[in-house]
Motif scaffolding. Sequence first.
Motif, PDB file in Angstrom:
ATOM      1  N   THR A  30       0.846  -1.206   0.000  1.00 43.16           N
ATOM      2  CA  THR A  30       0.000   0.000   0.000  1.00 43.16           C
ATOM      3  C   THR A  30       0.875   1.247   0.000  1.00 43.16           C
ATOM      4  O   THR A  30       0.929   1.986  -0.977  1.00 43.16           O
ATOM      5  CB  THR A  30      -0.931   0.015   1.223  1.00 43.16           C
ATOM      6  N   ARG A  53       3.066  13.106  15.037  1.00 39.39           N
ATOM      7  CA  ARG A  53       1.684  12.606  14.991  1.00 39.39           C
ATOM      8  C   ARG A  53       0.966  12.855  16.315  1.00 39.39           C
ATOM      9  O   ARG A  53       1.541  12.625  17.375  1.00 39.39           O
ATOM     10  CB  ARG A  53       1.737  11.104  14.713  1.00 39.39           C
ATOM     11  N   ASN A  57      -4.017   9.302  18.045  1.00 41.80           N
ATOM     12  CA  ASN A  57      -4.280   8.608  16.775  1.00 41.80           C
ATOM     13  C   ASN A  57      -3.594   7.242  16.793  1.00 41.80           C
ATOM     14  O   ASN A  57      -2.388   7.146  16.622  1.00 41.80           O
ATOM     15  CB  ASN A  57      -3.767   9.474  15.620  1.00 41.80           C
ATOM     16  N   ILE A  60      -1.494   0.945  13.601  1.00 38.66           N
ATOM     17  CA  ILE A  60      -1.804  -0.400  13.120  1.00 38.66           C
ATOM     18  C   ILE A  60      -0.648  -1.325  13.514  1.00 38.66           C
ATOM     19  O   ILE A  60       0.518  -0.971  13.335  1.00 38.66           O
ATOM     20  CB  ILE A  60      -1.960  -0.415  11.584  1.00 38.66           C
ATOM     21  N   HIS A  62       1.350  -4.618  12.642  1.00 36.75           N
ATOM     22  CA  HIS A  62       1.576  -5.482  11.472  1.00 36.75           C
ATOM     23  C   HIS A  62       2.088  -6.843  11.929  1.00 36.75           C
ATOM     24  O   HIS A  62       2.962  -6.916  12.791  1.00 36.75           O
ATOM     25  CB  HIS A  62       2.579  -4.831  10.525  1.00 36.75           C
ATOM     26  N   THR A 113      -9.542  -1.281  21.689  1.00 35.80           N
ATOM     27  CA  THR A 113      -9.449  -2.039  20.442  1.00 35.80           C
ATOM     28  C   THR A 113      -8.083  -1.795  19.821  1.00 35.80           C
ATOM     29  O   THR A 113      -7.389  -0.843  20.175  1.00 35.80           O
ATOM     30  CB  THR A 113     -10.523  -1.564  19.456  1.00 35.80           C
ATOM     31  N   ARG A 117      -2.852  -5.744  10.674  1.00 35.69           N
ATOM     32  CA  ARG A 117      -2.768  -6.019   9.233  1.00 35.69           C
ATOM     33  C   ARG A 117      -1.583  -6.927   8.942  1.00 35.69           C
ATOM     34  O   ARG A 117      -0.522  -6.776   9.548  1.00 35.69           O
ATOM     35  CB  ARG A 117      -2.599  -4.701   8.465  1.00 35.69           C
ATOM     36  N   PRO A 137       2.559   3.080  11.195  1.00 39.36           N
ATOM     37  CA  PRO A 137       1.816   4.140  10.519  1.00 39.36           C
ATOM     38  C   PRO A 137       2.507   4.435   9.201  1.00 39.36           C
ATOM     39  O   PRO A 137       3.666   4.046   9.013  1.00 39.36           O
ATOM     40  CB  PRO A 137       1.953   5.319  11.481  1.00 39.36           C
ATOM     41  N   SER A 138       1.835   5.122   8.302  1.00 40.94           N
ATOM     42  CA  SER A 138       2.492   5.515   7.068  1.00 40.94           C
ATOM     43  C   SER A 138       3.733   6.346   7.423  1.00 40.94           C
ATOM     44  O   SER A 138       3.699   7.152   8.345  1.00 40.94           O
ATOM     45  CB  SER A 138       1.526   6.304   6.191  1.00 40.94           C
ATOM     46  N   SER A 176      -4.371   0.912   3.357  1.00 33.44           N
ATOM     47  CA  SER A 176      -5.319  -0.201   3.451  1.00 33.44           C
ATOM     48  C   SER A 176      -6.734   0.252   3.824  1.00 33.44           C
ATOM     49  O   SER A 176      -6.929   1.289   4.459  1.00 33.44           O
ATOM     50  CB  SER A 176      -4.825  -1.180   4.518  1.00 33.44           C
ATOM     51  N   ARG A 191     -12.089   3.423   6.913  1.00 33.49           N
ATOM     52  CA  ARG A 191     -11.253   4.130   5.929  1.00 33.49           C
ATOM     53  C   ARG A 191     -11.322   3.340   4.629  1.00 33.49           C
ATOM     54  O   ARG A 191     -11.001   2.154   4.612  1.00 33.49           O
ATOM     55  CB  ARG A 191      -9.795   4.213   6.415  1.00 33.49           C
ATOM     56  N   GLY A 225      -7.684   8.916  12.949  1.00 37.54           N
ATOM     57  CA  GLY A 225      -6.820   9.509  11.920  1.00 37.54           C
ATOM     58  C   GLY A 225      -7.589  10.205  10.817  1.00 37.54           C
ATOM     59  O   GLY A 225      -7.050  11.056  10.111  1.00 37.54           O
TER      60      GLY A 225
END
Length: 333
Positions: A30, A53, A57, A60, A62, A113, A117, A137-138, A176, A191, A225
């Motif tokens: 991605t 950041r 926020n 994710i 991985h 939560t 990914r 994060p990106s 994603s 998203r 985000g």
Amino acid sequence: METQRWQQAQLNQAVQALKEGELVAFPTETVYGLGAMAENEVAVKKVYQAKGRPSDNPLIVHVAYPEMIEDYTGPLSQEAKLLMDHFWPGPLTMIFKLTNQRLSKSVTGGLETCAFRMPNHPSTLSLLENVGPLVGPSANTSGKPSPTTAEHVYHDLHGRIAGILDGGASHIGVESTVIDLSNPQHIMILRPGAISAEMLQAVVDVPVTYDQTILGKEGQPKAPGMKYKHYSPTVPVVMVEPQHFDTAIQNYAHVALLAEENIIQHYPQLPSFSLGNGSIEEANEFLFAGLRELDQPKHDVILAEIFPNEGAGRAYMNRLQKAAGGQKFDVKS
Ligand code: TXA
Ligand code: MG
């Protein structure tokens, strides 16, 4: 700190840096992610600092394979397993309730939560097998377009991270699809991404719907985000319907075009970045690279092509709307 650039053959250097609690950017299909060991609180905090950041926020996590998640969530639901079978490794992030506190507050932003990914990139999958779960994060400065090459990451974060694992250009190009599975009876898309509601609905029986706020309705988005300013080049971006480029171009002195090949070939004298052959897949792939490339002080405006807001086009239009701050060229103006 001098940011290193590592190729696949130097994977062990990336592994070592991560194990020492350093930050390493990694390639995915991605966009590039900014990695830190998910259970290392100090390392995770550095991620927020390096990106600038907001700390509410969440990140994710991985993983190299689905079972890595059960350490945090307990046994997976039938729906979760079905979706993983179909879409992992791939551009789908799933949010689950946590059943213990092994992940720090810095990962989840204090929520109960967490998003997970399994990315589809061979170098990153072996990285994850070696070091365990990584937050990702990106790997851009907060607010800027997400990075789809190692060069983009270097541009934004050099001097602030230990290294970048170079895995070539990300071929999907938008982040994603994020879905909330904390209630397995109703799947909500928080998203939009390359995996559309229709694709998800073809796999599961329970209803799949979009969070209303990403469809432009009022309210607070469910993915924190999604509320922030995002994807913004310094040069203003204006969205243009394909048939209105001629008129739109007349309105500015120093225009740059971000559009499919068929459109930009009519204006060979103008600076441009191609979004490919007109397919939404290519438009997604090249959108962020184009926003970065055309972000030059000599341009007054980036005129960016509007694509139909359906299927994977929802991902494209969601990012473009934010990059443009909602600004659309209106023929009557
Ligand atoms: O494709 C991707 O997802 C990339 C690559 C690197 O994997 N990563 C990525 O991460 O886009 P990031 O941090 O830039 O975006 C994560 C999004 C944010 O909008 C965040 O608010 C949301 O997911 N999110 C994360 N955890 C969440 C949670 N527990 N509940 C709701 N939203 C969550
Ligand atoms: Mg991001």
